[in-house]
Enzyme design. Structure first.
Site, PDB file in Angstrom:
ATOM      1  N   SER A 234     -57.847 -23.268 -24.133  1.00 12.57           N
ATOM      2  CA  SER A 234     -59.330 -23.673 -24.587  1.00 12.57           C
ATOM      3  C   SER A 234     -59.207 -24.534 -25.942  1.00 12.57           C
ATOM      4  CB  SER A 234     -60.277 -22.487 -24.930  1.00 12.57           C
ATOM      5  OG  SER A 234     -60.132 -21.697 -23.750  1.00 12.57           O
TER       6      SER A 234
ATOM      7  N   HIS B  54     -61.965 -26.920 -20.082  1.00 12.99           N
ATOM      8  CA  HIS B  54     -60.680 -27.235 -19.553  1.00 12.99           C
ATOM      9  C   HIS B  54     -60.459 -28.147 -18.440  1.00 12.99           C
ATOM     10  CE1 HIS B  54     -58.858 -23.181 -20.649  1.00 12.99           C
ATOM     11  NE2 HIS B  54     -60.349 -22.732 -20.844  1.00 12.99           N
TER      12      HIS B  54
ATOM     13  N   HIS C 168     -57.800 -18.612 -14.944  1.00 18.13           N
ATOM     14  CA  HIS C 168     -57.770 -17.317 -15.578  1.00 18.13           C
ATOM     15  C   HIS C 168     -58.018 -16.235 -14.590  1.00 18.13           C
ATOM     16  CE1 HIS C 168     -58.818 -20.132 -18.927  1.00 18.13           C
ATOM     17  NE2 HIS C 168     -58.254 -19.128 -19.575  1.00 18.13           N
TER      18      HIS C 168
ATOM     19  N   TYR D 146     -60.137 -13.855 -15.069  1.00 11.94           N
ATOM     20  CA  TYR D 146     -61.569 -13.250 -14.918  1.00 11.94           C
ATOM     21  C   TYR D 146     -62.209 -14.389 -13.912  1.00 11.94           C
ATOM     22  CZ  TYR D 146     -62.028 -17.118 -18.579  1.00 11.94           C
ATOM     23  OH  TYR D 146     -61.717 -18.509 -19.257  1.00 11.94           O
ATOM     24  N   GLU D 147     -61.790 -15.671 -13.503  1.00  9.81           N
ATOM     25  CA  GLU D 147     -62.508 -16.435 -12.732  1.00  9.81           C
ATOM     26  C   GLU D 147     -62.370 -15.858 -11.319  1.00  9.81           C
ATOM     27  OE1 GLU D 147     -61.429 -20.972 -13.505  1.00  9.81           O
ATOM     28  OE2 GLU D 147     -60.007 -19.831 -14.467  1.00  9.81           O
TER      29      GLU D 147
ATOM     30  N   ALA E 239     -56.852 -19.854 -27.464  1.00  8.98           N
ATOM     31  CA  ALA E 239     -57.786 -19.562 -28.466  1.00  8.98           C
ATOM     32  C   ALA E 239     -57.865 -17.917 -28.487  1.00  8.98           C
ATOM     33  CB  ALA E 239     -59.021 -20.134 -28.201  1.00  8.98           C
TER      34      ALA E 239
ATOM     35  N   MET F  49     -57.762 -13.711 -23.256  1.00  5.89           N
ATOM     36  CA  MET F  49     -57.983 -13.498 -21.921  1.00  5.89           C
ATOM     37  C   MET F  49     -56.959 -14.109 -21.060  1.00  5.89           C
ATOM     38  SD  MET F  49     -61.946 -13.639 -21.874  1.00  5.89           S
ATOM     39  CE  MET F  49     -63.013 -13.021 -23.084  1.00  5.89           C
ATOM     40  N   SER F  50     -55.893 -14.604 -21.657  1.00  3.37           N
ATOM     41  CA  SER F  50     -54.905 -15.225 -20.851  1.00  3.37           C
ATOM     42  C   SER F  50     -53.308 -14.986 -21.322  1.00  3.37           C
ATOM     43  CB  SER F  50     -55.236 -16.872 -21.094  1.00  3.37           C
ATOM     44  OG  SER F  50     -54.814 -17.205 -22.420  1.00  3.37           O
TER      45      SER F  50
ATOM     46  N   ASN G  49     -62.148 -17.141 -33.950  1.00  3.90           N
ATOM     47  CA  ASN G  49     -63.233 -16.101 -34.313  1.00  3.90           C
ATOM     48  C   ASN G  49     -62.513 -14.819 -34.841  1.00  3.90           C
ATOM     49  OD1 ASN G  49     -62.799 -16.042 -31.323  1.00  3.90           O
ATOM     50  ND2 ASN G  49     -63.555 -13.903 -31.903  1.00  3.90           N
TER      51      ASN G  49
ATOM     52  N   HIS H  86     -68.653 -18.802 -26.530  1.00  8.55           N
ATOM     53  CA  HIS H  86     -67.560 -19.677 -26.228  1.00  8.55           C
ATOM     54  C   HIS H  86     -67.728 -20.906 -26.884  1.00  8.55           C
ATOM     55  CE1 HIS H  86     -64.516 -21.175 -23.588  1.00  8.55           C
ATOM     56  NE2 HIS H  86     -65.358 -22.171 -23.018  1.00  8.55           N
TER      57      HIS H  86
HETATM   58  N1  HPA Z   1     -61.720 -12.214 -27.608  1.00 12.94           N
HETATM   59  C1  HPA Z   1     -61.170 -12.291 -26.189  1.00 12.94           C
HETATM   60  N2  HPA Z   1     -60.807 -13.644 -26.010  1.00 12.94           N
HETATM   61  C2  HPA Z   1     -60.961 -14.450 -27.020  1.00 12.94           C
HETATM   62  C3  HPA Z   1     -61.506 -14.340 -28.142  1.00 12.94           C
HETATM   63  C4  HPA Z   1     -62.042 -12.956 -28.380  1.00 12.94           C
HETATM   64  O1  HPA Z   1     -62.430 -12.633 -29.581  1.00 12.94           O
HETATM   65  N3  HPA Z   1     -61.677 -15.469 -28.741  1.00 12.94           N
HETATM   66  C5  HPA Z   1     -61.014 -16.413 -28.090  1.00 12.94           C
HETATM   67  N4  HPA Z   1     -60.542 -15.807 -27.045  1.00 12.94           N
END
Ligand code: HPA
Length: 266
Positions: free
Chosen positions: A25, A55, A77, A79-80, A107, A205-206, A229, A241
Site C-alpha cells: 500500500s 494498489h 489480499h 481479506y478481499e 504498510a 494484513m499481508s 500508524n 486506510h
Molecule cells: N493494523 C493492520 N494492518 C495495518 C495497520 C494496522 O494498524 N496499519 C497498516 N496496515
C-alpha cells in the site's frame, strides 16, 4: 501455470528476473519510476485482479542496476475474499520465472511503542495469525516439500545487506517481528496487547502468506514494513486506510532509496 509463464515470456521477450519485489500500500511508485514493461493483472492468464485503493494491479518488468527485476505493483489480499492459494499464485509464478530473492513490502501498524509512523522496519520473523496457511492442500513436489522448515524465512544475510545500505544512506531502521491478521477490520486494543505479549513489533494484513510460499519454494526473502500508524489502542486516535496511505507516502522517498541501494548490492 504453463499458460501464465508462456504468456509472460512472450510478452516480455523472455525476460528472466532474478529479483522479485511485491510493493505494498502506497509504495507502488517505485515501479512507476522503473518500468520497462507493465502488464495489468487482468490481462495475465490465471491472475486475479487487485481491488484495493492505492494498489494499481500490474506486473512490472524492469532492468535496474544491471539486474532484471519483476515487481508486483499492488497485491491481492486474503481479506478481499480470495483464497490463500490464489493470493500466493504470483509468488509461484516468480519462482518459475527464475526469481531467487523476493523483497516483500507492506504498510504496517506499530505494536512496539518505540516505533513511530514513517519508520521503516526490516522484518526478522513473522507470526501467522491469519487462521489459514497457503500450503494447505495437495503438495506440488516440483515447488517444495510437504513440511517445509520455516526457521529462517527472512534471511539474516539480507537483513545485513539492508542494514548496511541504510547506514550508508543515513536512514534509520527498526527491526522486528511482523504479525499478520486476516483483516479487513483493524485490531482492537486488546488484540494489540496480545500481539505485543506474543512477540510482535508490527501488525498488518499481508506478506505472511507470500513469505511462507517463497520460503517453501527456496527463495530468499527480505521483508520491509513501512510503519504507517501506531496500532490500535497505542494512540487515542482511530485508524483509517487514508492515514495509512498518507503516512506511507511520507516515507516513500527513503523507501525508494533503500530499495534501489539493496538491488544494487544484491
Ligand atoms: N493494523 C493492520 N494492518 C495495518 C495497520 C494496522 O494498524 N496499519 C497498516 N496496515
Amino acid at each position: 501455470m504453463e499458460e501464465t509463464i508462456k504468456y509472460l515470456k512472450e510478452k516480455t521477450n523472455n525476460f528472466s528476473p532474478e529479483i522479485g519485489i511485491i510493493l505494498g500500500s502506497g509504495l507502488g511508485e517505485f515501479a512507476d519510476e522503473h518500468c520497462d514493461i507493465a502488464i495489468p493483472y487482468s490481462e495475465i492468464p490465471n491472475f486475479i485482479k487487485s481491488t484495493v485503493k492505492g494498489h494499481k494491479g500490474r506486473l512490472v518488468f524492469a532492468e535496474i542496476s544491471g539486474k532484471q527485476i519483476v515487481m508486483m505493483q499492488g497485491r491481492n489480499h486474503f481479506y478481499e475474499g480470495h483464497t490463500m492459494q490464489e493470493i500466493t499464485y504470483p509468488v509461484k509464478v516468480m519462482k518459475k520465472l527464475g526469481v531467487k530473492t523476493l523483497i516483500l513490502t507492506n504498510a504496517a501498524g506499530a505494536v512496539n511503542e518505540n516505533f513511530k509512523p514513517s519508520d521503516l522496519m526490516i522484518i526478522t520473523d513473522h507470526i501467522n495469525n491469519m487462521g489459514s496457511n497457503p500450503l494447505l492442500g495437495t503438495n506440488d513436489d516440483s515447488l517444495g516439500e510437504r513440511f517445509p522448515d520455516m526457521s529462517e524465512i527472512y534471511k539474516k544475510k539480507l537483513v545485513t545487506v539492508a542494514e548496511s545500505c541504510a547506514e550508508k544512506l543515513g536512514i534509520a531502521l527498526q527491526k522486528g517481528v511482523y504479525l499478520a491478521n486476516s483483516g479487513p477490520s483493524y485490531e482492537t486494543p486488546a488484540e494489540i496487547r496480545m500481539a505485543r505479549i506474543i512477540g510482535a513489533d508490527a501488525v498488518g494484513m499481508s506478506t505472511v502468506p507470500e513469505a511462507i510460499v517463497a520460503n517453501y519454494c527456496k527463495m530468499d526473502v527480505l521483508g520491509i514494513s513501512c510503519i504507517s500508524n501506531a496500532a490500535s489502542g497505542v494512540s487515542s486516535t482511530s485508524l483509517s486506510h487514508e492515514e495509512v496511505i498518507d503516512v506511507t507516502n511520507q516515507s516513500k522517498s527513503k523507501f525508494k532509496k533503500l530499495i534501489s541501494a539493496i538491488i544494487a548490492t544484491l
